[in-house]
Design an enzyme around this catalytic site. Structure first.
Site, short mmCIF file in Angstrom:
data_model
loop_
_atom_site.label_atom_id
_atom_site.label_comp_id
_atom_site.label_asym_id
_atom_site.label_seq_id
_atom_site.Cartn_x
_atom_site.Cartn_y
_atom_site.Cartn_z
N GLU A 128 -1.21 -1.17 -6.03
CA GLU A 128 -2.44 -0.63 -6.58
C GLU A 128 -2.14 0.03 -7.92
OE1 GLU A 128 -5.17 1.55 -3.50
OE2 GLU A 128 -3.08 1.86 -2.96
N ASP A 174 -3.40 1.04 6.96
CA ASP A 174 -2.60 0.79 5.76
C ASP A 174 -2.21 -0.68 5.64
OD1 ASP A 174 -2.79 3.49 5.27
OD2 ASP A 174 -0.86 3.95 6.23
N ASP A 225 0.86 -1.18 0.00
CA ASP A 225 0.00 0.00 0.00
C ASP A 225 0.89 1.23 0.00
OD1 ASP A 225 -2.63 1.44 0.50
OD2 ASP A 225 -1.46 2.11 2.23
#
Ligand SMILES: [Zn+2]
Length: 373
Positions: A254, A333, A170
């Site tokens: 991501e 997170d 992340d």
């Protein structure tokens, strides 16, 4: 073998003559407006192959039928090349036409012997061990020597990605990386310090009079700090990406491009992303070199769900993930990184996802400065 070669060559030349004649006929019909005038007619491979199978000369009966068909295929290919802008097919002399092909069957390799249909058993010297599945066999005459050329099909080995070394990452607004195993990677302190210094220089710059000599000097000063930050950030991205690729085989991030499209109203987030683009790109190219995988997954709502599938909405101020369904309590997170890893779709799909995103330069440098990293 000489006779087979000669028969194939004659078939090639006769079939070429036939096609040429038809082409000439088309030209005359067009020129003299001969009726009925429709589309020009061409002779196809299928036409010629049918004619061949219906009536064979005594010479042709001596030759393996697929070798004859392959001869017609060669002619067809040279006509296709001609229509694609290459030269008109030529009649083949004895020295030019020097090979014939068994495209599927009619040949067999057997302990130092090559058995050819309609020809017989030949002693063969193999230059190296045959690998893979043999598809075709071409017999070629070179002056006074004969060669057998095989094409083979070899399975490409695709290495499976070991699941044990997969990691989700992340990249957050908080300027640090959180890994799905709970580890965090923080950018060095001096990056933050340089960011503050640049902000100071830029404020100073805005105070200088437009067009003045001092403004020019200040701009230079700010630009130097700018450069320092750029280099520091690049250095951090290189070091971090190297660490990640050394440690993990399958790295899941991501997809920030999708993220940006989804929420470009969130300025702070898109600004910090610029630095992440660089990190992800470096990781991608290092992974490629090391034969590892970087995968970009759908970023939608990664911080709003739990790994158990339950929706856990929380705004930016909430730093702890506390799932009412399964009771997991971890850092916000950290859970996002776990969710990102879980969205990975195995090795090959990952490679494709990675290739969909060619290397990109980071976003506008100015925008990244005030954030620090
Ligand atoms: Zn849960």
């Amino acid at each position: 073998m000489d006779r087979t070669l000669s028969t194939c060559r004659h078939l090639y030349n006769d079939s070429l003559a036939e096609r040429k004649k038809q082409g000439e006929l088309n030209r005359l019909k067009r020129e003299f407006q001969v009726f009925p005038w429709g589309k020009p007619e061409w002779i196809s491979y299928e036409d010629q192959a049918n004619d061949l199978s219906e009536s064979k000369t005594s010479f042709q009966k001596e030759v393996h039928s697929q070798a004859l068909q392959n001869t017609l295929k060669r002619l067809d290919r040279s006509f296709k090349n001609f229509f694609n802008g290459f030269g008109y097919p030529r009649f083949q002399g004895r020295s030019r036409y020097n090979s014939f092909t068994y495209p599927q069957s009619g040949f067999e390799l057997d302990e130092g012997k090559l058995v050819l249909s309609r020809i017989g058993s030949l002693k063969i010297i193999l230059h190296r061990e045959m690998e893979g599945r043999i598809k075709t066999c071409t017999i070629k005459k070179d002056v006074d020597q004969w060669y057998a050329i095989f094409t083979v099909e070899i399975e490409r080995r695709i290495e499976a990605v070991p699941a044990a070394t997969k990691i989700g990452i992340d990249v957050g607004l908080m300027s640090l990386l959180t890994l799905s195993n709970g580890e965090q990677i923080e950018p060095p302190k001096f990056l933050r310090a340089s960011g503050k210094r640049l902000a100071r220089e830029q404020i100073e710059l805005s105070r200088k009079k437009l067009g003045s000599k001092n403004r020019g000097k200040q701009r230079l000063k700010a630009a130097r700090v700018h450069r320092t930050i750029r280099n520091q950030r690049k250095d951090f991205a290189h070091k971090t990406s190297r660490q990640l690729v050394e440690k993990y085989d399958h790295i899941v991030f991501e997809d920030l491009q999708i993220q940006n499209m989804m929420q470009n109203h969130h300025l702070a987030k898109s600004i910090s992303d610029a630095g992440w683009y660089q990190l992800i790109n470096f990781t991608k190219s290092k992974a490629e070199y090391a034969g590892k995988v970087v995968e970009l997954v759908n970023p939608k709502g990664t911080s709003q769900v739990c790994i158990c599938g339950c929706s856990v909405p929380k705004d930016l101020s909430v730093r702890i993930h506390n799932c009412p369904n399964c009771g997991r309590i971890v850092g916000r997170d950290h859970m996002a990184a776990i969710v990102i890893e879980s969205r990975s779709t195995a090795g090959i799909a990952g490679i494709e996802a990675c290739q969909r995103h060619p290397n990109r330069e980071p976003m506008k440098q100015e925008a990244t400065l005030l954030v620090g990293w």
